[in-house]
Motif scaffolding. Structure first.
Motif, PDB file in Angstrom:
ATOM      1  N   THR A  97      38.893 -12.636   3.050  1.00  0.00           N
ATOM      2  CA  THR A  97      37.543 -12.260   2.623  1.00  0.00           C
ATOM      3  C   THR A  97      37.540 -10.839   2.074  1.00  0.00           C
ATOM      4  OG1 THR A  97      36.588 -13.725   4.290  1.00  0.00           O
ATOM      5  CG2 THR A  97      35.159 -12.008   3.413  1.00  0.00           C
ATOM      6  N   LEU A  98      38.275  -9.946   2.722  1.00  0.00           N
ATOM      7  CA  LEU A  98      38.332  -8.560   2.255  1.00  0.00           C
ATOM      8  C   LEU A  98      38.917  -8.473   0.848  1.00  0.00           C
ATOM      9  CD1 LEU A  98      37.946  -5.550   2.677  1.00  0.00           C
ATOM     10  CD2 LEU A  98      40.141  -5.507   3.882  1.00  0.00           C
ATOM     11  N   ALA A 152      38.812 -10.767  -1.467  1.00  0.00           N
ATOM     12  CA  ALA A 152      37.808 -11.290  -2.396  1.00  0.00           C
ATOM     13  C   ALA A 152      36.682 -10.287  -2.609  1.00  0.00           C
ATOM     14  CB  ALA A 152      37.263 -12.617  -1.880  1.00  0.00           C
ATOM     15  N   VAL A 153      36.239  -9.655  -1.541  1.00  0.00           N
ATOM     16  CA  VAL A 153      35.167  -8.656  -1.661  1.00  0.00           C
ATOM     17  C   VAL A 153      35.620  -7.491  -2.535  1.00  0.00           C
ATOM     18  CG1 VAL A 153      33.830  -6.930  -0.360  1.00  0.00           C
ATOM     19  CG2 VAL A 153      33.980  -9.285   0.476  1.00  0.00           C
ATOM     20  N   HIS A 159      43.557  -3.595  -3.068  1.00  0.00           N
ATOM     21  CA  HIS A 159      43.452  -5.002  -3.471  1.00  0.00           C
ATOM     22  C   HIS A 159      44.835  -5.577  -3.751  1.00  0.00           C
ATOM     23  CE1 HIS A 159      42.804  -8.205  -6.545  1.00  0.00           C
ATOM     24  NE2 HIS A 159      41.982  -8.616  -5.604  1.00  0.00           N
ATOM     25  N   VAL A 207      35.631  -8.595  -6.218  1.00  0.00           N
ATOM     26  CA  VAL A 207      34.286  -8.689  -6.791  1.00  0.00           C
ATOM     27  C   VAL A 207      33.683  -7.292  -6.983  1.00  0.00           C
ATOM     28  CG1 VAL A 207      31.934  -9.532  -6.370  1.00  0.00           C
ATOM     29  CG2 VAL A 207      33.901 -11.031  -5.947  1.00  0.00           C
ATOM     30  N   LEU A 208      33.887  -6.412  -6.017  1.00  0.00           N
ATOM     31  CA  LEU A 208      33.383  -5.043  -6.137  1.00  0.00           C
ATOM     32  C   LEU A 208      34.009  -4.334  -7.336  1.00  0.00           C
ATOM     33  CD1 LEU A 208      31.900  -2.510  -4.879  1.00  0.00           C
ATOM     34  CD2 LEU A 208      34.081  -2.035  -3.780  1.00  0.00           C
TER      35      LEU A 208
END
Length: 116
Positions: free
Chosen positions: A3-4, A6-7, A109, A10-11
């Motif tokens: 999840t991190l 992906a976040v 990332h 997106v950020l």
């Protein structure tokens, strides 16, 4: 993909889509920034196109991680270049902070993608 990861994707994509689009549109603030560092508007637009492409790569990377990794790598290089350009223009180190932070987020990332 966590999840991190992906976040972060997106950020980063959101930030660089907005900044890249502003450079491509040559909004007044971006034209001034380009002139400040001694760049033509067309060269700044090229940077904007790279930022938009990186944003697309990050979002595509949600499904194809290798593209996300390539986009993150590109952003790390772009942000390293931004720091160099600002320092050569005589800007104080604090003016480089946004590029350093965004480069660090892109590196995080990339590390998360590499870690599985």
């Amino acid at each position: 993909m966590s999840t991190l990861t992906a976040v972060l994707a997106v950020l980063l994509a959101g930030v660089f889509l907005l900044l890249g689009a502003a450079k491509l549109a040559a909004v007044a603030a971006m034209r001034q920034a380009a002139a400040h560092v001694g760049m033509t508007t067309n060269r700044y637009r090229l940077l904007g196109a790279m930022e938009v492409a990186a944003a697309a790569g990050l979002l595509t990377g949600l499904r194809i991680p290798a593209l996300g990794a390539a986009a993150s790598t590109g952003l790390i290089l772009l942000m390293t270049g931004a720091v160099v350009v600002h320092l050569r223009a005589g800007d104080p180190a604090a003016r480089c902070l946004p590029a350093v932070v965004m480069g660090a987020l892109a590196a995080a990332h990339l590390a998360l993608l590499a870690g599985g």
